[in-house]
Scaffold this active site. Structure first.
Site, PDB file in Angstrom:
ATOM      1  N   CYS A  12       6.427  45.738  89.510  1.00 16.60           N
ATOM      2  CA  CYS A  12       5.789  47.050  89.687  1.00 16.60           C
ATOM      3  C   CYS A  12       5.841  47.784  88.350  1.00 16.60           C
ATOM      4  CB  CYS A  12       6.474  47.863  90.783  1.00 16.60           C
ATOM      5  SG  CYS A  12       5.713  49.491  90.995  1.00 16.60           S
ATOM      6  N   GLY A  13       4.754  47.720  87.611  1.00 13.55           N
ATOM      7  CA  GLY A  13       4.722  48.295  86.266  1.00 13.55           C
ATOM      8  C   GLY A  13       4.847  49.808  86.268  1.00 13.55           C
TER       9      GLY A  13
ATOM     10  N   ASN B 113       3.786  38.851  90.456  1.00 16.64           N
ATOM     11  CA  ASN B 113       3.208  39.059  91.793  1.00 16.64           C
ATOM     12  C   ASN B 113       1.739  38.619  91.765  1.00 16.64           C
ATOM     13  OD1 ASN B 113       2.452  41.209  90.134  1.00 16.64           O
ATOM     14  ND2 ASN B 113       2.732  42.761  91.681  1.00 16.64           N
TER      15      ASN B 113
ATOM     16  N   ASN C 269      -2.537  41.262  95.795  1.00 13.53           N
ATOM     17  CA  ASN C 269      -3.041  42.579  95.392  1.00 13.53           C
ATOM     18  C   ASN C 269      -4.512  42.388  95.002  1.00 13.53           C
ATOM     19  OD1 ASN C 269      -0.440  44.241  95.269  1.00 13.53           O
ATOM     20  ND2 ASN C 269       0.090  42.412  94.089  1.00 13.53           N
TER      21      ASN C 269
ATOM     22  N   GLU D 243      -3.316  47.536  97.145  1.00  6.12           N
ATOM     23  CA  GLU D 243      -2.050  46.862  96.880  1.00  6.12           C
ATOM     24  C   GLU D 243      -1.505  46.142  98.112  1.00  6.12           C
ATOM     25  OE1 GLU D 243       1.176  48.878  95.131  1.00  6.12           O
ATOM     26  OE2 GLU D 243      -0.012  49.759  93.529  1.00  6.12           O
TER      27      GLU D 243
ATOM     28  N   CYS E 236      -2.306  50.994  89.729  1.00  4.66           N
ATOM     29  CA  CYS E 236      -1.398  49.851  89.910  1.00  4.66           C
ATOM     30  C   CYS E 236      -1.192  49.208  88.532  1.00  4.66           C
ATOM     31  CB  CYS E 236      -1.981  48.835  90.891  1.00  4.66           C
ATOM     32  SG  CYS E 236      -0.906  47.390  91.105  1.00  4.66           S
ATOM     33  N   GLY E 237       0.057  49.237  88.070  1.00  2.00           N
ATOM     34  CA  GLY E 237       0.359  48.757  86.722  1.00  2.00           C
ATOM     35  C   GLY E 237       0.199  47.258  86.562  1.00  2.00           C
TER      36      GLY E 237
HETATM   37  N1  LIG Z   1       2.182  45.984  95.891  1.00  2.00           N
HETATM   38  C1  LIG Z   1       2.584  45.136  94.832  1.00  2.00           C
HETATM   39  C2  LIG Z   1       3.627  45.648  93.911  1.00  2.00           C
HETATM   40  C3  LIG Z   1       3.339  46.982  93.354  1.00  2.00           C
HETATM   41  C4  LIG Z   1       2.570  47.057  92.068  1.00  2.00           C
HETATM   42  C5  LIG Z   1       2.757  48.368  91.406  1.00  2.00           C
HETATM   43  N2  LIG Z   1       2.205  49.512  92.006  1.00  2.00           N
HETATM   44  C6  LIG Z   1       2.518  48.301  89.926  1.00  2.00           C
HETATM   45  O1  LIG Z   1       2.389  49.382  89.319  1.00  2.00           O
HETATM   46  O2  LIG Z   1       2.571  47.219  89.348  1.00  2.00           O
HETATM   47  C7  LIG Z   1       3.013  43.751  95.347  1.00  2.00           C
HETATM   48  O3  LIG Z   1       3.418  43.602  96.516  1.00  2.00           O
HETATM   49  O4  LIG Z   1       2.929  42.812  94.565  1.00  2.00           O
END
Ligand SMILES: N[C@@H](CCC[C@H](N)C(=O)O)C(=O)O
Length: 294
Positions: A76-77, A163, A197, A215, A224-225
């Site tokens: 989660c970036g 992920n 995602n 996500e 979403c990073g």
């Molecule tokens: N929902 C994602 C993880 C979250 C990603 C996040 N918001 C980001 O900023 O990278 C998952 O289950 O892989």
């Protein structure tokens, strides 16, 4: 209430994050607590970043990541930037080495307050993402949604940033697609045994793009990073952009991603504190700190 833990409600350019301080404790934030916190409008979030004591020499903390549906995430970036801002404010330190289930990563707060996270190296093997069947070339896989002869979205690039990510390319009007309708179908498509995602990306120049992400485990988000990283890697890999790209996200914020020559992907952007409180990591019952901002 059982023994409570401090938390900060934060956001990473709109990605709603709870940073939970689980240091010096043996327990974990439960899925039930995550679901309960998310059900309350005041604490509704996309990810919980739970800071635990280090497990591995050379790292400062272990970070456990939960989605709002209670499932675990490997990366989660935007959440990592929130963790860095919280720890930098507490300690005055500017650089950190963390461990997550996906591996070890470095992060730093810059003089202007922006934060960079080294998200590691992307992986492209179909078993790494993972996909349900073999694809030798993951720059574009056979997958589509909509009528067979006129698909609405098709041929995504797939990438693991720790992920799983699928990036669907559109030529224009990225905002017109019904991602709230297609997102759940694609997240749970049989092609993705660990779900995925789902991002729609519109390249606007070799250095800019607009993305929207559904996500896994959290639904539509304002940013979403890791999807931003996946989109830039996939765009560069398919000659749509260079390796240094600014991304406009649905919350209106901008992230910068650089895919360095050493294969590491660096995510840079802002993080923002909203309020602080305490919560029960087993039930999600919580209370706001009295001096905390509304
Ligand atoms: N929902 C994602 C993880 C979250 C990603 C996040 N918001 C980001 O900023 O990278 C998952 O289950 O892989």
């Amino acid at each position: 209430m059982a023994s409570t833990a401090p938390f900060a409600k934060m956001n990473g350019i709109g990605n709603e994050i709870i940073v939970a301080d689980m240091r010096s404790r043996a327990d974990r934030v439960t899925a039930a607590a995550a679901i309960a916190l998310n059900a309350d409008a005041a604490t509704s979030f996309d990810q919980i970043m739970a800071i635990h004591d280090a497990r591995t020499p050379g790292t400062a903390f272990f970070i456990d990541i939960l989605n709002s549906d209670g499932s675990k995430a490997q990366a989660c970036g935007n959440g990592m930037r929130c963790v860095v801002q919280a720890l930098a404010a507490e300690t005055g330190q500017k650089t950190f080495t963390f461990e997550t289930v996906a591996g070890i990563l470095n992060a730093r707060e810059h003089a202007d307050g922006s934060i960079s996270v080294d998200m590691g190296k992307p992986r492209f093997g179909w078993q790494d993402i993972p996909l349900a069947e073999e694809f030798r070339d993951t720059r574009m896989i056979e997958l589509q949604i909509g009528p067979i002869d006129a698909p609405v979205l098709h041929s995504p690039s797939v990438v693991s940033m720790g992920n799983p990510h699928a990036i669907f390319w559109v030529d224009n009007d990225v905002w017109s697609y019904e991602l709230d309708r297609f997102g759940p179908l694609l997240e749970n498509h049989p092609m993705f045994p660990e779900r995925a995602n789902i991002t729609i990306a519109q390249v606007t120049s070799p250095e800019t793009m607009i993305i929207r992400t559904w996500e896994r485990g959290a639904g539509l988000t304002k940013a979403c990073g890791s999807a931003s990283c996946a989109a830039v890697v996939a765009a560069a890999r398919t000659n749509r952009t260079g390796r240094s790209v600014s991304l406009l996200t649905p919350g209106g914020g901008t992230l910068h991603v650089e895919w360095r020559d050493d294969d590491h992907v660096i995510l840079t952007g802002a993080a923002e504190w909203e309020f602080s409180g305490n919560f029960d990591p087993s039930t999600g019952t919580w209370a706001r700190d009295t001096e905390s901002a509304a």
